[in-house]
Motif scaffolding. Structure first.
Motif, short mmCIF file in Angstrom:
data_model
loop_
_atom_site.label_atom_id
_atom_site.label_comp_id
_atom_site.label_asym_id
_atom_site.label_seq_id
_atom_site.Cartn_x
_atom_site.Cartn_y
_atom_site.Cartn_z
N ARG A 1 0.82 -1.22 0.00
CA ARG A 1 0.00 0.00 0.00
C ARG A 1 0.85 1.26 0.00
NH1 ARG A 1 -5.18 0.23 3.95
NH2 ARG A 1 -6.35 -1.61 3.24
N ALA A 2 0.32 2.30 -0.65
CA ALA A 2 0.90 3.64 -0.56
C ALA A 2 -0.27 4.62 -0.61
CB ALA A 2 1.88 3.91 -1.70
N ALA B 1 4.57 6.38 -2.45
CA ALA B 1 4.83 5.42 -3.52
C ALA B 1 6.27 5.53 -4.00
CB ALA B 1 3.87 5.67 -4.68
N LEU B 2 6.75 6.74 -4.19
CA LEU B 2 8.13 6.94 -4.66
C LEU B 2 9.13 6.41 -3.63
CD1 LEU B 2 7.85 10.52 -6.20
CD2 LEU B 2 7.93 8.33 -7.41
N LYS B 3 8.80 6.54 -2.35
CA LYS B 3 9.68 6.03 -1.31
C LYS B 3 9.75 4.50 -1.37
CE LYS B 3 10.45 6.23 3.70
NZ LYS B 3 9.95 6.75 5.01
N ALA B 4 8.59 3.86 -1.58
CA ALA B 4 8.57 2.39 -1.67
C ALA B 4 9.37 1.91 -2.88
CB ALA B 4 7.13 1.90 -1.77
N LEU B 5 9.34 2.68 -3.96
CA LEU B 5 10.04 2.29 -5.19
C LEU B 5 11.55 2.43 -5.09
CD1 LEU B 5 7.52 3.91 -7.67
CD2 LEU B 5 8.12 1.48 -7.62
N ALA C 1 3.60 9.54 -11.73
CA ALA C 1 4.04 8.73 -12.86
C ALA C 1 5.25 9.37 -13.55
CB ALA C 1 2.90 8.55 -13.86
N ALA C 2 5.25 10.69 -13.66
CA ALA C 2 6.37 11.38 -14.29
C ALA C 2 7.66 11.13 -13.53
CB ALA C 2 6.08 12.88 -14.37
N HIS C 3 7.60 11.16 -12.19
CA HIS C 3 8.78 10.88 -11.37
C HIS C 3 9.23 9.43 -11.57
CE1 HIS C 3 9.38 14.55 -9.04
NE2 HIS C 3 8.06 14.66 -8.93
#
Length: 227
Positions: A33-34, A40-44, A67-69
């Motif tokens: 979950r994010a 989300a970026l941190k999890a990635l 999405a751009a990031h």
């Protein structure tokens, strides 16, 4: 033991995340979950994901910006993104989703069966790629050891090559079945293209492996890229 794939679910509303988990639980994969784009970026940064389900409308960093990031990062640019949205402003809004790098753009409320089937395709592709990287790693070990690498069980090089060939054949068979399934289901163009890319890498690995067989005179072949 087959390692499970990770699926990233990004939505600022807990009830939506709960609904996604209920829909995708049947796939028996790891659901992460994010609740924001930042989360989300941190999890990635630390985990590898088979696919990302990304809500468009979120406070702060919305889905398009997130999405751009993701697409700007070398580590994450190839992860498939499925946009989920409760609004539809027409073709322009949908085009913006695809322009941001999404492989699909689904409006809520969506059919749970359709969503699960789409996610399943990308999970299968991810697992095939993981298997391919494993075969390539074993083959590289053999090549770098000049045919004398320690196989962990005292096996001769010929025995290791036979095992690698058998493992690769299993992956080739699964990839072929997946490609036929995509053709039959008229799947998304992005999924078909990803499957074709996987088959090309499998072909390159098979050629490299065949070149190592005794009597071929192939020497040390170059291996397919792992990107």
């Amino acid at each position: 033991m087959v390692q499970k794939a990770k699926i990233l679910l990004v939505d600022d509303r807990p009830e939506n995340l709960l609904a996604l988990e209920a829909i995708l639980s049947a796939l028996d994969q790891t659901l992460v979950r994010a609740s924001s784009g930042e989360e989300a970026l941190k999890a990635l940064l630390t985990d590898d994901f088979a696919v990302i389900l990304l809500d468009v409308q979120m406070p702060g960093m919305d889905g398009f910006e997130t999405a751009a990031h993701i697409k700007r990062r070398e580590r994450t640019r190839d992860i498939p993104i499925i946009f989920l949205t409760a609004i539809n402003h027409g073709p322009h809004h949908t085009f913006r989703g695809y322009a941001a790098g999404a492989v699909d753009y689904i409006s809520k409320p969506f059919d749970p069966w359709v969503l699960r089937a789409k996610v399943s395709v990308f999970v299968d592709l991810y697992m095939k790629n993981c298997q391919l990287r494993e075969q390539a790693a074993l083959l590289r070990l053999q090549l770098e050891g000049g045919g004398q690498a320690d196989t962990g069980a005292g096996r001769e090089p010929a025995g290791l090559l036979a095992e690698l060939s058998a493992r690769l054949a299993a992956v080739e068979e699964q990839a072929e079945a997946l490609s036929k399934q995509l053709d039959d289901d008229s799947a998304d163009a992005a999924a078909v293209a990803t499957a074709a890319h996987l088959e090309r890498k499998l072909t390159g690995l098979r050629r490299a492996l065949d070149a190592l067989e005794p009597g071929t005179g192939g020497g040390a072949p170059s291996l397919p890229p792992q990107g």
